[in-house]
Design a protein around this motif. Structure first.
Motif, mmCIF file in Angstrom:
data_model
loop_
_atom_site.group_PDB
_atom_site.id
_atom_site.type_symbol
_atom_site.label_atom_id
_atom_site.label_comp_id
_atom_site.label_asym_id
_atom_site.label_seq_id
_atom_site.Cartn_x
_atom_site.Cartn_y
_atom_site.Cartn_z
ATOM 1 N N ARG A 121 0.891 -1.167 -0.037
ATOM 2 C CA ARG A 121 0.006 -0.016 -0.019
ATOM 3 C C ARG A 121 1.015 1.317 -0.016
ATOM 4 N NH1 ARG A 121 -4.079 -1.523 4.786
ATOM 5 N NH2 ARG A 121 -4.240 -3.760 3.922
ATOM 6 N N PHE A 137 -3.027 6.656 6.918
ATOM 7 C CA PHE A 137 -2.394 7.669 7.147
ATOM 8 C C PHE A 137 -1.138 8.102 6.116
ATOM 9 C CE2 PHE A 137 -4.094 5.973 11.089
ATOM 10 C CZ PHE A 137 -4.877 6.956 11.475
ATOM 11 N N LEU A 138 -1.356 8.920 5.317
ATOM 12 C CA LEU A 138 -0.084 8.965 4.323
ATOM 13 C C LEU A 138 -0.178 10.671 4.435
ATOM 14 C CD1 LEU A 138 1.345 7.323 2.412
ATOM 15 C CD2 LEU A 138 -0.356 7.593 0.527
ATOM 16 N N PRO A 139 1.172 11.021 4.591
ATOM 17 C CA PRO A 139 1.190 12.483 4.415
ATOM 18 C C PRO A 139 1.278 13.037 3.289
ATOM 19 C CG PRO A 139 3.353 11.457 4.702
ATOM 20 C CD PRO A 139 2.496 10.413 4.794
ATOM 21 N N HIS A 141 2.809 14.829 0.219
ATOM 22 C CA HIS A 141 4.158 14.943 -0.030
ATOM 23 C C HIS A 141 4.358 14.879 -1.701
ATOM 24 C CE1 HIS A 141 8.413 14.574 0.213
ATOM 25 N NE2 HIS A 141 8.419 15.055 1.603
ATOM 26 N N PRO A 142 5.403 15.652 -2.194
ATOM 27 C CA PRO A 142 5.602 15.471 -3.495
ATOM 28 C C PRO A 142 6.113 14.189 -4.128
ATOM 29 C CG PRO A 142 6.813 17.293 -2.506
ATOM 30 C CD PRO A 142 6.306 16.863 -1.515
ATOM 31 N N ILE A 143 6.358 13.339 -2.906
ATOM 32 C CA ILE A 143 6.847 11.867 -3.417
ATOM 33 C C ILE A 143 5.571 10.965 -3.210
ATOM 34 C CG2 ILE A 143 8.952 11.957 -3.172
ATOM 35 C CD1 ILE A 143 7.862 10.028 -0.533
ATOM 36 N N VAL A 144 4.673 11.261 -2.562
ATOM 37 C CA VAL A 144 3.503 10.693 -2.349
ATOM 38 C C VAL A 144 2.473 10.830 -3.356
ATOM 39 C CG1 VAL A 144 1.585 10.274 -0.762
ATOM 40 C CG2 VAL A 144 3.473 10.547 0.053
ATOM 41 N N LEU A 145 1.779 9.682 -4.094
ATOM 42 C CA LEU A 145 1.103 9.607 -5.158
ATOM 43 C C LEU A 145 -0.334 9.553 -4.651
ATOM 44 C CD1 LEU A 145 3.248 6.682 -7.084
ATOM 45 C CD2 LEU A 145 3.191 9.405 -7.632
ATOM 46 N N ILE A 146 -1.192 10.058 -5.714
ATOM 47 C CA ILE A 146 -2.630 10.078 -5.121
ATOM 48 C C ILE A 146 -3.289 8.723 -5.432
ATOM 49 C CG2 ILE A 146 -4.771 11.244 -5.652
ATOM 50 C CD1 ILE A 146 -2.910 13.560 -6.567
ATOM 51 N N GLU A 147 -2.830 8.241 -6.554
ATOM 52 C CA GLU A 147 -3.457 6.976 -6.970
ATOM 53 C C GLU A 147 -2.328 5.821 -6.756
ATOM 54 O OE1 GLU A 147 -6.027 6.238 -10.095
ATOM 55 O OE2 GLU A 147 -6.963 8.010 -9.612
ATOM 56 N N ALA A 148 -2.365 4.515 -6.509
ATOM 57 C CA ALA A 148 -1.358 3.561 -6.570
ATOM 58 C C ALA A 148 -0.810 3.525 -8.006
ATOM 59 C CB ALA A 148 -2.195 2.202 -6.143
ATOM 60 N N ARG A 149 0.436 3.297 -8.049
ATOM 61 C CA ARG A 149 1.172 2.955 -9.231
ATOM 62 C C ARG A 149 0.745 1.957 -9.900
ATOM 63 N NH1 ARG A 149 5.942 1.366 -8.221
ATOM 64 N NH2 ARG A 149 6.368 2.252 -6.082
ATOM 65 N N SER A 151 3.169 1.255 -3.354
ATOM 66 C CA SER A 151 2.630 1.589 -4.668
ATOM 67 C C SER A 151 2.031 3.036 -4.619
ATOM 68 C CB SER A 151 1.514 0.834 -4.843
ATOM 69 O OG SER A 151 0.299 0.894 -3.838
ATOM 70 N N HIS A 152 2.135 3.772 -3.184
ATOM 71 C CA HIS A 152 1.635 5.082 -3.427
ATOM 72 C C HIS A 152 2.820 6.077 -3.295
ATOM 73 C CE1 HIS A 152 -2.338 3.496 -2.895
ATOM 74 N NE2 HIS A 152 -2.822 4.609 -3.508
ATOM 75 N N MET A 153 4.024 5.460 -3.489
ATOM 76 C CA MET A 153 5.167 6.388 -3.349
ATOM 77 C C MET A 153 5.763 6.261 -4.853
ATOM 78 S SD MET A 153 6.471 5.163 0.210
ATOM 79 C CE MET A 153 8.343 5.437 -0.078
ATOM 80 N N ILE A 154 6.585 7.402 -5.379
ATOM 81 C CA ILE A 154 7.160 7.470 -6.508
ATOM 82 C C ILE A 154 8.462 6.515 -6.613
ATOM 83 C CG2 ILE A 154 6.210 9.654 -7.319
ATOM 84 C CD1 ILE A 154 9.002 10.682 -6.828
ATOM 85 N N LYS A 186 -4.851 -0.384 -1.980
ATOM 86 C CA LYS A 186 -5.968 0.681 -1.240
ATOM 87 C C LYS A 186 -4.708 1.564 -1.029
ATOM 88 C CE LYS A 186 -7.737 -1.967 1.970
ATOM 89 N NZ LYS A 186 -8.345 -2.445 3.185
ATOM 90 N N LYS A 187 -5.244 2.972 -0.732
ATOM 91 C CA LYS A 187 -4.454 3.928 -0.098
ATOM 92 C C LYS A 187 -4.377 3.753 1.460
ATOM 93 C CE LYS A 187 -3.611 8.693 -0.658
ATOM 94 N NZ LYS A 187 -3.857 10.099 -1.651
ATOM 95 N N PRO A 188 -3.069 4.025 1.755
ATOM 96 C CA PRO A 188 -2.851 3.751 3.244
ATOM 97 C C PRO A 188 -3.654 4.817 4.035
ATOM 98 C CG PRO A 188 -0.722 3.843 2.100
ATOM 99 C CD PRO A 188 -1.773 4.131 1.212
#
Lengths: 236, 130
Positions: free
Chosen positions: A95, B91-93, B95-103, A98-101, B87-89
């Motif tokens: 989770r 608690f996710l801060p 942040h520019p490195i955090v994606l809105i949707e799963a890769r 996959s949500h990090m670049i 699923k999106k975690p």
């Protein structure tokens, strides 16, 4: 009896040994009934969801980026490093992941760190201060795949060195990328050799790849020399 | 006589033995309580006053006995595309490195395909797996 447990728990909060024990082995309902103080300390612990695949340890993702123009110092390093999240199961790992670049898409002077929960990705952390790391320098384009293989091996306990692994780092730099894996005891040669051999196997690196082991004591010294921070009382 | 008994007691009272050995002690045959009452009392004390850290070490040792939780790379990758892993975690801060949707996890495999050509070792290793 309970009080003794609570008191000790607070004292040991930096010790990662307890991290996966507590949430997985105790019932959640019990925690609700206990006093607030304990409740808050336990709330921070991640637990695997129902039906998920638990990991041997809980881990935390961190991200850091050097702010341009500011002089580096231990303090600013700690300020620049950001916690992304912690996980306890394979599913929870994916989770976050996959949500990090991917590291290969990072720009500038930045790092991803994946460390056991409770261990800060810093030389000074109690778990790291006697330790060291294997470093592999990669040409551009390889970081994402190598990082993935490295952390999958770590999460899947493929290194077989007991409690020795602390975490892994991928560092994106100007002309190259660097991946490293940190362990607790730099002087334990059997362990470091085993980590090296596992790295070779899981990363599928070309035979001529140079792998370098560096103790954190040496890293600290090199860093201080580079920044001209020699302890005044050190007599130099 | 007095001296030799003291030696036994002292041996038994070592408080700071490493936990691995501590567990070993538990499975050793018990010393006769009549001749060694004080030592036994001490040992009981040690057992009930066990710290949280020691407790988790014991838990960990037991875990190790049953084997560590290990997963192969292929198994982990196999779980990457299940719904729980996408699923999106909670608690996710931001942040520019955090994606809105799963890769898309598929593109990580494409990445590999491109690189695998260079690595004959990898192909050889793959051949071993069923």
């Amino acid at each position: 009896m309970n009080n003794k447990f609570d008191a000790l728990k607070d004292d040991d909060s930096g010790d990662h040994d307890q991290d996966q024990g507590s949430p997985k082995d105790s019932e959640k309902e019990k925690i609700e009934d206990e006093d607030k103080e304990q409740n808050t300390s336990k709330k921070k612990m991640v637990v695997p969801g129902a039906g998920e695949h638990p990991l041997q340890y809980n881990y935390t993702f961190w991200y850091s980026r050097r702010t341009p123009g500011r002089p580096a110092s231990t303090q600013s390093y700690e300020q620049n490093i950001k916690q992304i999240g912690s996980f306890a199961s394979v599913e929870q790992f994916w989770r976050f992941y996959s949500h990090m670049i991917r590291p290969g898409d990072l720009t500038g002077h930045s790092d991803f760190h994946l460390f056991k929960e409770g261990i800060k990705p810093m030389w000074e952390d109690d778990a790291n201060k006697m330790g060291g790391k294997w470093i592999i320098r990669l040409r551009k384009g390889l970081a994402s795949r190598c990082w993935e293989n490295l952390i999958l091996a770590m999460l899947g306990e493929q290194f077989m060195v007991g409690e020795e692994i602390c975490g892994a780092v991928v560092s994106v730099r100007f002309q190259e990328d660097i991946i490293s894996i940190w362990n607790k005891t730099a002087s334990d040669q059997a362990t470091t050799a085993r980590i090296r051999d596992t790295l070779r196997r899981v990363l599928n690196l070309p035979p001529n790849t140079i792998m370098e082991y560096k103790t954190h004591t040496d890293s600290i010294k090199a860093w201080e020399d580079f920044h001209g921070l020699v302890n005044a009382s050190g007599g130099r | 006589m007095e001296v030799s008994r003291r030696r036994i007691l002292q041996k038994h009272l070592e408080p700071a033995r490493p936990l691995r050995r501590c567990i070993h002690v538990n499975i050793e045959p018990r010393i006769n309580a009549a001749s060694c009452a004080q030592a036994l009392r001490e040992q009981v004390d040690q057992e009930t006053n066990i710290g949280i850290e020691q407790f988790y070490k014991i838990v960990n040792l037991h875990k190790q006995k049953h084997g560590r939780i290990t997963y192969t790379r292929d198994f982990l990758i196999g779980l990457a595309s299940c719904p729980a892993a996408r699923k999106k975690p909670e608690f996710l801060p931001e942040h520019p490195i955090v994606l809105i949707e799963a890769r898309d996890p598929g593109h990580l495999k494409l990445h590999e395909l491109r690189l695998e050509g260079e690595k004959e070792d990898m192909a050889a290793e793959r051949a071993h797996s069923p």
